[in-house]
Motif scaffolding. Sequence first.
Motif, PDB file in Angstrom:
ATOM      1  N   LEU A  12       0.828  -1.207   0.000  1.00 35.04           N
ATOM      2  CA  LEU A  12       0.000   0.000   0.000  1.00 35.04           C
ATOM      3  C   LEU A  12       0.864   1.260   0.000  1.00 35.04           C
ATOM      4  CD1 LEU A  12      -2.814  -1.034   2.487  1.00 35.04           C
ATOM      5  CD2 LEU A  12      -3.165  -0.280   0.126  1.00 35.04           C
ATOM      6  N   ALA A  13       1.953   1.241   0.757  1.00 29.55           N
ATOM      7  CA  ALA A  13       2.853   2.391   0.771  1.00 29.55           C
ATOM      8  C   ALA A  13       3.489   2.601  -0.601  1.00 29.55           C
ATOM      9  CB  ALA A  13       3.929   2.195   1.835  1.00 29.55           C
ATOM     10  N   THR A  14       3.774   1.509  -1.304  1.00 27.94           N
ATOM     11  CA  THR A  14       4.319   1.598  -2.658  1.00 27.94           C
ATOM     12  C   THR A  14       3.357   2.315  -3.593  1.00 27.94           C
ATOM     13  OG1 THR A  14       5.624  -0.423  -2.379  1.00 27.94           O
ATOM     14  CG2 THR A  14       5.115   0.239  -4.644  1.00 27.94           C
ATOM     15  N   ILE A  15       2.078   1.961  -3.507  1.00 29.29           N
ATOM     16  CA  ILE A  15       1.068   2.638  -4.333  1.00 29.29           C
ATOM     17  C   ILE A  15       1.055   4.126  -3.996  1.00 29.29           C
ATOM     18  CG2 ILE A  15      -1.376   2.749  -4.950  1.00 29.29           C
ATOM     19  CD1 ILE A  15       0.017   0.142  -5.798  1.00 29.29           C
ATOM     20  N   GLY A  16       1.107   4.461  -2.707  1.00 26.37           N
ATOM     21  CA  GLY A  16       1.119   5.853  -2.293  1.00 26.37           C
ATOM     22  C   GLY A  16       2.361   6.595  -2.757  1.00 26.37           C
ATOM     23  N   ASP A  17       3.509   5.904  -2.826  1.00 26.01           N
ATOM     24  CA  ASP A  17       4.745   6.527  -3.296  1.00 26.01           C
ATOM     25  C   ASP A  17       4.637   6.957  -4.752  1.00 26.01           C
ATOM     26  OD1 ASP A  17       5.980   6.016  -0.853  1.00 26.01           O
ATOM     27  OD2 ASP A  17       7.007   4.213  -1.557  1.00 26.01           O
ATOM     28  N   VAL A  18       4.068   6.096  -5.578  1.00 24.02           N
ATOM     29  CA  VAL A  18       4.111   6.291  -7.027  1.00 24.02           C
ATOM     30  C   VAL A  18       2.944   7.137  -7.530  1.00 24.02           C
ATOM     31  CG1 VAL A  18       4.104   5.112  -9.267  1.00 24.02           C
ATOM     32  CG2 VAL A  18       5.372   4.120  -7.348  1.00 24.02           C
ATOM     33  N   ALA A  19       1.745   6.912  -6.996  1.00 24.45           N
ATOM     34  CA  ALA A  19       0.537   7.572  -7.512  1.00 24.45           C
ATOM     35  C   ALA A  19       0.508   9.050  -7.133  1.00 24.45           C
ATOM     36  CB  ALA A  19      -0.703   6.868  -6.987  1.00 24.45           C
ATOM     37  N   HIS A  20       0.124   9.889  -8.080  1.00 19.36           N
ATOM     38  CA  HIS A  20      -0.051  11.323  -7.820  1.00 19.36           C
ATOM     39  C   HIS A  20      -1.259  11.517  -6.902  1.00 19.36           C
ATOM     40  CE1 HIS A  20      -0.848  15.579  -8.541  1.00 19.36           C
ATOM     41  NE2 HIS A  20       0.340  15.680  -9.100  1.00 19.36           N
ATOM     42  N   PRO A  21      -1.193  12.470  -5.950  1.00 17.31           N
ATOM     43  CA  PRO A  21      -2.339  12.684  -5.059  1.00 17.31           C
ATOM     44  C   PRO A  21      -3.655  12.928  -5.790  1.00 17.31           C
ATOM     45  CG  PRO A  21      -0.433  13.891  -4.251  1.00 17.31           C
ATOM     46  CD  PRO A  21      -0.040  13.323  -5.586  1.00 17.31           C
ATOM     47  N   ALA A  22      -3.607  13.471  -7.003  1.00 15.93           N
ATOM     48  CA  ALA A  22      -4.837  13.760  -7.745  1.00 15.93           C
ATOM     49  C   ALA A  22      -5.581  12.498  -8.150  1.00 15.93           C
ATOM     50  CB  ALA A  22      -4.526  14.607  -8.978  1.00 15.93           C
ATOM     51  N   TRP A  23      -4.849  11.378  -8.320  1.00 13.23           N
ATOM     52  CA  TRP A  23      -5.521  10.132  -8.701  1.00 13.23           C
ATOM     53  C   TRP A  23      -5.111   8.958  -7.810  1.00 13.23           C
ATOM     54  CZ3 TRP A  23      -1.686   6.753 -10.407  1.00 13.23           C
ATOM     55  CH2 TRP A  23      -0.536   7.317 -10.969  1.00 13.23           C
ATOM     56  N   ARG A  24      -4.574   9.282  -6.649  1.00 14.68           N
ATOM     57  CA  ARG A  24      -4.102   8.239  -5.733  1.00 14.68           C
ATOM     58  C   ARG A  24      -5.247   7.359  -5.232  1.00 14.68           C
ATOM     59  NH1 ARG A  24      -0.677  10.941  -1.612  1.00 14.68           N
ATOM     60  NH2 ARG A  24      -2.678  11.547  -0.718  1.00 14.68           N
ATOM     61  N   ALA A  25      -6.413   7.950  -4.925  1.00  9.34           N
ATOM     62  CA  ALA A  25      -7.538   7.139  -4.454  1.00  9.34           C
ATOM     63  C   ALA A  25      -7.947   6.126  -5.517  1.00  9.34           C
ATOM     64  CB  ALA A  25      -8.716   8.042  -4.089  1.00  9.34           C
ATOM     65  N   ARG A  26      -7.926   6.533  -6.775  1.00  7.60           N
ATOM     66  CA  ARG A  26      -8.273   5.595  -7.853  1.00  7.60           C
ATOM     67  C   ARG A  26      -7.215   4.498  -7.990  1.00  7.60           C
ATOM     68  NH1 ARG A  26      -8.940   9.670 -12.597  1.00  7.60           N
ATOM     69  NH2 ARG A  26      -7.942  11.072 -11.097  1.00  7.60           N
ATOM     70  N   ALA A  27      -5.940   4.862  -7.837  1.00  6.03           N
ATOM     71  CA  ALA A  27      -4.878   3.850  -7.905  1.00  6.03           C
ATOM     72  C   ALA A  27      -4.999   2.845  -6.762  1.00  6.03           C
ATOM     73  CB  ALA A  27      -3.505   4.523  -7.866  1.00  6.03           C
ATOM     74  N   VAL A  28      -5.307   3.340  -5.558  1.00 11.60           N
ATOM     75  CA  VAL A  28      -5.549   2.432  -4.428  1.00 11.60           C
ATOM     76  C   VAL A  28      -6.723   1.510  -4.741  1.00 11.60           C
ATOM     77  CG1 VAL A  28      -6.337   2.317  -2.020  1.00 11.60           C
ATOM     78  CG2 VAL A  28      -4.548   3.945  -2.668  1.00 11.60           C
ATOM     79  N   GLY A  29      -7.773   2.066  -5.357  1.00  9.28           N
ATOM     80  CA  GLY A  29      -8.927   1.245  -5.727  1.00  9.28           C
ATOM     81  C   GLY A  29      -8.576   0.166  -6.725  1.00  9.28           C
ATOM     82  N   VAL A  30      -7.757   0.496  -7.728  1.00  3.61           N
ATOM     83  CA  VAL A  30      -7.353  -0.497  -8.729  1.00  3.61           C
ATOM     84  C   VAL A  30      -6.476  -1.569  -8.095  1.00  3.61           C
ATOM     85  CG1 VAL A  30      -6.077  -0.875 -10.881  1.00  3.61           C
ATOM     86  CG2 VAL A  30      -7.551   1.133 -10.649  1.00  3.61           C
ATOM     87  N   TYR A  31      -5.494  -1.127  -7.292  1.00  4.76           N
ATOM     88  CA  TYR A  31      -4.641  -2.096  -6.593  1.00  4.76           C
ATOM     89  C   TYR A  31      -5.475  -3.049  -5.747  1.00  4.76           C
ATOM     90  CZ  TYR A  31      -1.977  -3.907  -2.653  1.00  4.76           C
ATOM     91  OH  TYR A  31      -1.471  -4.738  -1.689  1.00  4.76           O
ATOM     92  N   ARG A  32      -6.423  -2.507  -5.002  1.00  6.50           N
ATOM     93  CA  ARG A  32      -7.247  -3.345  -4.141  1.00  6.50           C
ATOM     94  C   ARG A  32      -8.239  -4.183  -4.942  1.00  6.50           C
ATOM     95  NH1 ARG A  32      -7.409  -2.428   1.305  1.00  6.50           N
ATOM     96  NH2 ARG A  32      -9.643  -2.755   1.391  1.00  6.50           N
ATOM     97  N   LEU A  33      -8.597  -3.740  -6.139  1.00  6.71           N
ATOM     98  CA  LEU A  33      -9.377  -4.594  -7.042  1.00  6.71           C
ATOM     99  C   LEU A  33      -8.608  -5.878  -7.334  1.00  6.71           C
ATOM    100  CD1 LEU A  33     -11.520  -5.201  -9.330  1.00  6.71           C
ATOM    101  CD2 LEU A  33     -10.051  -3.852 -10.835  1.00  6.71           C
ATOM    102  N   TRP A  34      -7.342  -5.733  -7.747  1.00  3.92           N
ATOM    103  CA  TRP A  34      -6.538  -6.921  -8.042  1.00  3.92           C
ATOM    104  C   TRP A  34      -6.228  -7.707  -6.771  1.00  3.92           C
ATOM    105  CZ3 TRP A  34      -7.023  -8.359 -12.631  1.00  3.92           C
ATOM    106  CH2 TRP A  34      -7.044  -7.461 -13.694  1.00  3.92           C
ATOM    107  N   ARG A  35      -5.871  -6.981  -5.686  1.00  8.28           N
ATOM    108  CA  ARG A  35      -5.506  -7.684  -4.457  1.00  8.28           C
ATOM    109  C   ARG A  35      -6.649  -8.541  -3.944  1.00  8.28           C
ATOM    110  NH1 ARG A  35      -4.715  -4.591   1.068  1.00  8.28           N
ATOM    111  NH2 ARG A  35      -6.918  -5.149   1.120  1.00  8.28           N
ATOM    112  N   ASP A  36      -7.836  -7.967  -3.851  1.00  7.77           N
ATOM    113  CA  ASP A  36      -8.948  -8.711  -3.288  1.00  7.77           C
ATOM    114  C   ASP A  36      -9.593  -9.641  -4.304  1.00  7.77           C
ATOM    115  OD1 ASP A  36      -8.634  -7.723  -0.722  1.00  7.77           O
ATOM    116  OD2 ASP A  36      -9.720  -5.901  -1.184  1.00  7.77           O
ATOM    117  N   GLY A  37      -9.251  -9.456  -5.582  1.00  5.75           N
ATOM    118  CA  GLY A  37      -9.589 -10.498  -6.553  1.00  5.75           C
ATOM    119  C   GLY A  37      -8.915 -11.816  -6.211  1.00  5.75           C
TER     120      GLY A  37
END
Length: 427
Positions: A347-372
């Motif tokens: 999760l910290a990796t996603i926060g490092d790379v994703a821009h704050p403007a679209w970070r919530a969406r990146a977290v959502g995509v990551y968690r889509l795959w993770r919880d898949g």
Amino acid sequence: MSVAGELRLGIRANLAQFSLLVAVNALVGGELGQERTVLPLLAEQTFHLTGYTFLLTYVLAFGITKAATNYVAGIFSDRYGRKPVLLAGWLIALPVPLMLIWAPSWGWVVAANVLLGINQGLTWSTTVIMKIDLAGPARRGLAMGLNEAAGYLAVAVTALATGYLAARYGLRPAPFLLGLAYAALALGLTTFAVHETRDHARLEATQHTARADGRHDHLHADLTDSQVFAHTSLHEPALSAASQAGMVNNLNDGLAWGLFPILFATTGLPVSRIGILAALYPAVWGLGQLVTGPLSDRWGRKHLITAGMGVQAVALALIAVADTFAVWAVAAVLLGAGTALVYPTLLATIGDVAHPAWRARAVGVYRLWRDGGFAVGALLAGIVADLWGLRAAVWVVAAITAVSGLIVAIRMYETHTSAPLWEKGTS
């Protein structure tokens, strides 16, 4: 949250709200933990399910629903704010324990897990996003360690408590009354005490500085939803490596949730001891993240993730060969330790790379795959267990976990640098 009317980034600057969100995420974990010990036993003893694939339909339903809801939660959090999404998640949680208590057929249990998946997708995703908003870049690993520790310690405590309640009072209704209390308390806290955090992300976006090596120059602020999805899933090496590792982690968890209690029961272990084993893994996982989250802020992300995947693979192999409580307990501790190395760090990796403007969406995509991974794990483990037995299913997942660690070692670069992507806020 603010000083003299001004927003500030950092855990210390937002300590009251941050602590409240840690408590709310503990309730999210508790809502999930009400099922860990009891539901596999309910499937066998009350509904008399025999095929492992059919038994795992509730994990499959949960995984698919949670994965999809994570994605929606990320988009809605950027569009409408974090708090409305969190509120909706807790409203959806209320009927889940009642459905499990009164379920006259297995179909009701599956339906309850669809609602539980929506609840977990909306609430856990949003608490992650809100803590990243508040913490700022300097303590992102610590923030995720605290968030995930609270959630999974609550899973462990609730799994242990429900195992005790089931042994003393029966599989229904006593264990699920805890889940009802958690949902009611969390709904009240969210309604009256939780504050919106989207403006903190906007503040961080104004402090954007480019990474010195130019690696993220293409990840600008105005990416579309489809571009965010493509970068997080496939194109960006660190984001995509984290997404596949997250999926394999929850593939492991789906196996542990659905089949481990049954495997332990084959040796004649009583429900109370199965409850201890079911609690050990998430307990070590939860406590460990209090160390591994902040450690990733000091040592970096990649090597902790690679090591964690390897430890998980070894632990699963040990579970596959063991047949005593003591050895399974050691394996559960190892599995929890390996997962602790990986979970907040991804999760910290996603926060490092994703821009704050679209970070919530990146977290959502990551968690889509993770919880898949819950759904993939339920299908894979169920089919393999039906064809070749429970232990074969564990061996297959152990091999997949080892391969996933190799992918991280080859594809991911270090995302936490001494000159981070975004300027440091007050910590």
